[in-house]
Design an enzyme around this catalytic site. Structure first.
Site, short mmCIF file in Angstrom:
data_model
loop_
_atom_site.label_atom_id
_atom_site.label_comp_id
_atom_site.label_asym_id
_atom_site.label_seq_id
_atom_site.Cartn_x
_atom_site.Cartn_y
_atom_site.Cartn_z
N SER A 279 0.83 -1.21 0.00
CA SER A 279 0.00 0.00 0.00
C SER A 279 0.86 1.26 0.00
O SER A 279 0.58 2.22 -0.71
CB SER A 279 -0.92 0.00 1.23
OG SER A 279 -1.63 1.21 1.31
N TRP A 282 2.25 1.66 -3.39
CA TRP A 282 1.20 2.09 -4.32
C TRP A 282 1.09 3.62 -4.33
O TRP A 282 0.85 4.23 -5.37
CB TRP A 282 -0.15 1.48 -3.91
CG TRP A 282 -1.31 1.94 -4.75
CD1 TRP A 282 -1.76 1.38 -5.91
CD2 TRP A 282 -2.16 3.07 -4.51
NE1 TRP A 282 -2.84 2.10 -6.39
CE2 TRP A 282 -3.11 3.13 -5.56
CE3 TRP A 282 -2.22 4.04 -3.50
CZ2 TRP A 282 -4.10 4.11 -5.62
CZ3 TRP A 282 -3.20 5.02 -3.56
CH2 TRP A 282 -4.13 5.04 -4.61
N HIS A 283 1.28 4.23 -3.15
CA HIS A 283 1.09 5.67 -3.05
C HIS A 283 2.16 6.47 -3.77
O HIS A 283 1.92 7.61 -4.17
CB HIS A 283 1.03 6.10 -1.58
CG HIS A 283 -0.30 5.88 -0.96
ND1 HIS A 283 -0.69 4.65 -0.43
CD2 HIS A 283 -1.36 6.71 -0.78
CE1 HIS A 283 -1.92 4.75 0.04
NE2 HIS A 283 -2.35 5.98 -0.15
N GLY A 284 3.34 5.91 -3.95
CA GLY A 284 4.35 6.68 -4.66
C GLY A 284 5.69 5.98 -4.73
O GLY A 284 6.01 5.12 -3.89
N PHE A 438 -1.28 10.34 -7.50
CA PHE A 438 -1.13 8.89 -7.38
C PHE A 438 -1.88 8.16 -8.48
O PHE A 438 -1.72 6.96 -8.61
CB PHE A 438 -1.61 8.42 -6.00
CG PHE A 438 -0.94 9.15 -4.86
CD1 PHE A 438 0.43 9.34 -4.87
CD2 PHE A 438 -1.68 9.65 -3.82
CE1 PHE A 438 1.05 10.02 -3.83
CE2 PHE A 438 -1.07 10.32 -2.77
CZ PHE A 438 0.31 10.50 -2.78
#
Length: 438
Positions: A279, A282-284, A438
């Site tokens: 996670s 996933w954000h960056g 994102f």
């Protein structure tokens, strides 16, 4: 397309690939569908990897090669990250997963499938929808229902209030402190971090309210994405209330396939930890996001561990001490403090900056607390108080109705006050939703 017109081919390509693969999977016996699913995953994750993560991997590979004293260097790509790439990619992948599992029929109407991926209210920042919730709505005949239009407009108005009156105003203080953290005290950095916790919540939940409200005015129902997360009494509960469409996506398509909680206790904690590390990534494409995910993974695993231990400690005896430490006045502030601490790594530009800020928070208390006064304090703190009052009312189901009142005068008066407040106190320059990146 505004910045790089040819980028529309990214969306077009994934839509065409997943449309035909969906039909292919449905027409294939379940035991033989996996290869088509893997092609869909490879196509979607491949695009995400190139545009979002390639330069991150190249940079870290070059650091490693340099450390090994090798002259070879991985080339960088000069590319722009398409807006909302992670969101519509995950929405497309959920369609493939659900067809593979037999929970969803493949959509034969190409235009409707394209609309599922590109539905404009939630295209760039969610909620990340499931095909079971939204696809059938595109087939239904819609008639104008005034109440839905009103409810949608009210939700949009509240979302706009959170965005321009709270998020964009407190961001001025957050940016001033974080962009010049060397010259600020630990007290200023604590305040800026608390303001950032409020900023990112109002920014993202504000967008979600606007998206859901926009869809509702057109008679479409999108899933709820936030449920008063800062009233959570633990990190696990926080993630059942924050960015619900993403946390449930990871639950259904990563956590459960890993074994979920149907495994040994150590493996269960590891599964939770893996989900939050992914996670974070996933954000960056930055180590700060990975550390942010790591912190949440650690505290989520601890949350489950403590819950397990408590079953044995409290068996037969519910002590006054345990009742006391489980009180909302204890658990909610502690949870907010943990979440806010993790936000430092989310907001900081580099790992070095993150740890420098944390170090100053614990050691440096020289200097002023506020760098802004006057209108900033009046508008910001009053708006935050209004937000807290509304969320407190909703959390504890206090029967006070304003925008949802049955009396027209109360509804119109409340909406008018919000509009006036937005026009008076809203910040409308250089505004952008945080999660668009994102």
């Amino acid at each position: 397309m505004f910045f790089v017109p040819i980028y529309i081919l990214i969306l077009a390509g994934t839509i065409v690939i997943d449309y035909f693969l969906g039909i292919k999977m449905e027409n294939t016996p379940k035991e033989h569908r996996k290869k088509w699913l893997w092609i869909s995953i490879a196509a979607n994750v491949g695009i995400l990897a190139v545009f979002k993560y390639y330069n991150f991997f190249a940079e870290n590979a070059n650091v490693l090669l340099s450390g090994l004293h090798l002259s070879f260097a991985v080339p960088y790509l000069t590319i722009l990250l398409p807006v909302g790439l992670s969101f519509h990619t995950f929405q497309a992948m959920s369609y493939s997963f659900e067809i593979y599992r037999g929970n969803q029929k493949a959509e034969r109407h190409f235009g409707i499938y394209a609309l599922y991926v590109m539905f404009y209210p939630q295209l760039v920042a969610g909620p990340i929808e499931r095909p079971q919730n939204i696809l059938h709505q595109f087939h239904e005949k819609k008639t104008l229902i005034p109440k839905h239009v009103y409810d949608g407009l009210c939700l949009m108005l509240w979302g706009l209030f959170k965005k321009v009156v709270i998020a964009d105003r407190v961001s001025e203080y957050v940016d001033a402190v974080y962009n010049n953290y060397e010259n600020h005290s630990g007290a200023s950095l604590i305040l800026a971090s608390v303001f950032f916790a409020i900023q990112i919540y109002c920014d993202f939940s504000g967008y979600s309210d606007i998206a859901i409200g926009t869809a509702k005015t057109m008679q479409f129902d999108l899933m709820k994405n936030f449920n008063r997360p800062y009233f959570a009494r633990g990190i696990s509960q926080f993630w059942s209330r924050w960015h619900i469409s993403l946390s449930t996506w990871f639950r259904d398509y990563l956590y459960i396939p890993l074994g979920g909680n149907k495994v040994s206790r150590p493996r269960w904690y590891l599964n939770v930890f893996i989900v939050f590390m992914v996670s974070g990534f996933w954000h960056g494409a930055n180590w700060t996001y990975i550390i942010w995910g790591f912190i949440h993974g650690v505290f989520n695993s601890l949350d489950h561990f403590v819950a397990d231990v408590k079953k044995y400690v409290t068996k037969g005896v519910k002590t006054a001490f345990l009742k006391m430490i489980e009180h909302p006045l204890i658990t909610i502030p502690i949870n907010f403090a943990i979440v806010t601490f993790a936000w430092i790594f989310f907001r900081a530009h580099t790992v070095e900056q993150s740890f420098a800020i944390v170090r100053k928070i614990f050691t440096d208390y020289n200097g002023k607390l506020f760098t802004k006064t006057g209108d900033f304090l009046i508008y910001s703190l009053t708006a935050i108080l209004i937000l807290f009052a509304k969320e407190f009312k909703d959390e504890y189901q206090i029967n006070i109705k304003l925008l949802s009142s049955e009396r027209p005068f109360v509804k119109v008066a409340t909406a008018s006050v919000l509009v006036i407040w937005i026009l008076m106190a809203g910040v409308f320059h250089n505004t952008q939703f945080i999660y668009f990146q994102f």
